[in-house]
Design a protein around this motif. Sequence first.
Motif, PDB file in Angstrom:
ATOM      1  N   TRP A  55       0.852  -1.192   0.000  1.00 60.97           N
ATOM      2  CA  TRP A  55       0.000   0.000   0.000  1.00 60.97           C
ATOM      3  C   TRP A  55       0.892   1.248   0.000  1.00 60.97           C
ATOM      4  N   GLU A  75       0.444   5.622   0.007  1.00 62.99           N
ATOM      5  CA  GLU A  75      -0.497   6.745   0.091  1.00 62.99           C
ATOM      6  C   GLU A  75       0.240   8.084   0.198  1.00 62.99           C
ATOM      7  N   THR A 126      -2.710   8.162  -9.630  1.00 62.30           N
ATOM      8  CA  THR A 126      -2.897   8.437  -8.205  1.00 62.30           C
ATOM      9  C   THR A 126      -4.261   9.091  -8.008  1.00 62.30           C
ATOM     10  N   HIS A 157      -9.892  10.855   2.235  1.00 64.34           N
ATOM     11  CA  HIS A 157      -8.914   9.821   2.574  1.00 64.34           C
ATOM     12  C   HIS A 157      -7.600  10.250   1.928  1.00 64.34           C
ATOM     13  N   ARG A 158      -6.498   9.726   2.410  1.00 66.09           N
ATOM     14  CA  ARG A 158      -5.246   9.968   1.699  1.00 66.09           C
ATOM     15  C   ARG A 158      -5.373   9.507   0.248  1.00 66.09           C
ATOM     16  N   ILE A 190      -4.567   7.462  -2.937  1.00 64.07           N
ATOM     17  CA  ILE A 190      -4.025   6.134  -3.193  1.00 64.07           C
ATOM     18  C   ILE A 190      -3.108   6.247  -4.407  1.00 64.07           C
ATOM     19  N   ASP A 219       0.268   1.611  -5.589  1.00 66.10           N
ATOM     20  CA  ASP A 219      -0.470   0.866  -4.573  1.00 66.10           C
ATOM     21  C   ASP A 219      -1.122  -0.387  -5.177  1.00 66.10           C
ATOM     22  N   ARG A 259      -3.391  -2.513  -3.390  1.00 66.80           N
ATOM     23  CA  ARG A 259      -4.430  -3.024  -2.496  1.00 66.80           C
ATOM     24  C   ARG A 259      -5.638  -3.590  -3.230  1.00 66.80           C
ATOM     25  N   THR A 260      -5.834  -3.212  -4.478  1.00 60.69           N
ATOM     26  CA  THR A 260      -7.021  -3.684  -5.188  1.00 60.69           C
ATOM     27  C   THR A 260      -6.724  -4.892  -6.073  1.00 60.69           C
ATOM     28  N   LYS A 300      -9.230   1.903  -7.586  1.00 59.71           N
ATOM     29  CA  LYS A 300      -8.882   2.715  -6.411  1.00 59.71           C
ATOM     30  C   LYS A 300     -10.093   3.554  -5.968  1.00 59.71           C
ATOM     31  N   TRP A 340     -12.515   1.306  -4.266  1.00 63.32           N
ATOM     32  CA  TRP A 340     -12.064   0.962  -2.910  1.00 63.32           C
ATOM     33  C   TRP A 340     -12.399   2.089  -1.933  1.00 63.32           C
ATOM     34  N   LEU A 341     -12.136   3.331  -2.331  1.00 60.68           N
ATOM     35  CA  LEU A 341     -12.432   4.463  -1.450  1.00 60.68           C
ATOM     36  C   LEU A 341     -13.925   4.545  -1.156  1.00 60.68           C
TER      37      LEU A 341
END
Length: 499
Positions: A42, A44, A83, A96-97, A99, A103, A105-106, A138, A141-142
């Motif tokens: 991850w 950020e 990003t 949120h920060r 992404i 990254d 994460r997804t 991304k 996900w947010l």
Amino acid sequence: MSFVLAIDQGTTSSRAMVFGDDFSVASVAQAEFPQHFPASGWVEHDGDDIWNSTLSTCREALKKANLTAKDIAAIGITNQRETTLVWDRATGQAIHRAIVWQDRRTADACARLKDEGHEPAFATKTGLIIDPYFSGTKIAWLLDHVPNARARAERGELLFGTVDSYLLWRLTRGKVHATDATNASRTLLFNIHTGAWDDDLLKILRVPRAMLPEVRDCSHRFGETTPELFGGAIAIGGIAGDQQAATIGQACFTPGMIKSTYGTGCFALLNTGTTPVASKNKLLTTIAYQLQGKRTYALEGSIFVAGSAVQWLRDGLGLIKQAAETGALAEKSDPAQSVYLVPAFVGLGAPYWNPHVRGALFGLTRNTGPAELAHAALESVCYQTCDLREAMRADWPQAKTAHIVLRVDGGMTVSDWTMQRLADLLDAPVDRPVIQETTALGAAYLAGLSVGVYPEPSKFADHWRLERRFKPNMDAATRAKKLKGWANAIKGVLAGDEG
């Protein structure tokens, strides 16, 4: 003299450069900002860190050049692509920060989309593959992980943007929510053939259309900065994602021209003209630039780790104190050793596209030390570029017969050792320009073009100047042996895929 201010908002730092109407550099200001790694894979950034570092470097660049807002004809923006930021339409506060493009994460969400059979639709419409690299998953996900975000987005309370959109929003104090075609083409949501957001893809990723920015040409009057930021309003006249801006800054306006940028990652773009070329070798089909409503396309190879391998030597292993030491250290390496670093710290990009594998070192001996590791880190960037070049040759037949010269830029190109090794392994000339900050130059050019400070592309290309050409001097047998060793190292890493 008229001046143009270029904002180059990158992955690890924000830079501002002032260019004169003759393309001379009047001033430069740069500031690093914090990186956040909340979990394995991850990455950020804090939206306020991006904004504050951008604002402070712009002000510093103006001060260094002894200029005020009235001296600046326009601002151009170039940015780390993919990003992803989501912010409150009313306050501008990010929910949120950000992404970051690196990254991963997804990865599981991307695997599900592939299992459901969606990849052909995304590839056909966007020119991309389904991968955590791009913005679409991304955003999803947010919306799914920030409390109430999806409901708020569906009510029209939240906005999405890549970094360019976020900066444009803040520079205009919320008056303009827009992006350009190059950044839009990196989201997994944009049809590069029609030049519009795609409702079918939005539905698959469950992204409300109301969140999305308006898409415009790269050279366009986007709006004006609010007067209090710089002591007067300044027109914002150009936007392009960093790799496309570098393509423009390198004057790669003719089909067959190729540039490779060596920053945190490495990105090679091959201009294919007005016809998009569908890749069979896991390259990306992307928009190189859009001017006066006309799109020019490129094949792109994306390498996730280039300069960040040198950062790893410095920050992770403590082998060097400054990145500039790496080339001299590599020169001292034992020529009898064949150490290979596959820097898959966040998976492998093109032409492999595997988010699950991780990096590895091959060929270690008891005598392997800092010099050999530095050698392997720099050489890994060259090998990855060779992989991209071969994929481009396979996808675009014209590239097989064309006498291709690689135009290079980015922080790593200051290393003569690395550029010579790149020419040796490619068996092709490598050209380093006088102005190596080609990303910022491309952004400045787009802005200056929109307000009449700079000429049309063909005239701009006449201003490109060569600083040094690196010619290959490695014998064919050595080159073949080295490339075979790299291929075996890649096989070893791919065999370790636990995904």
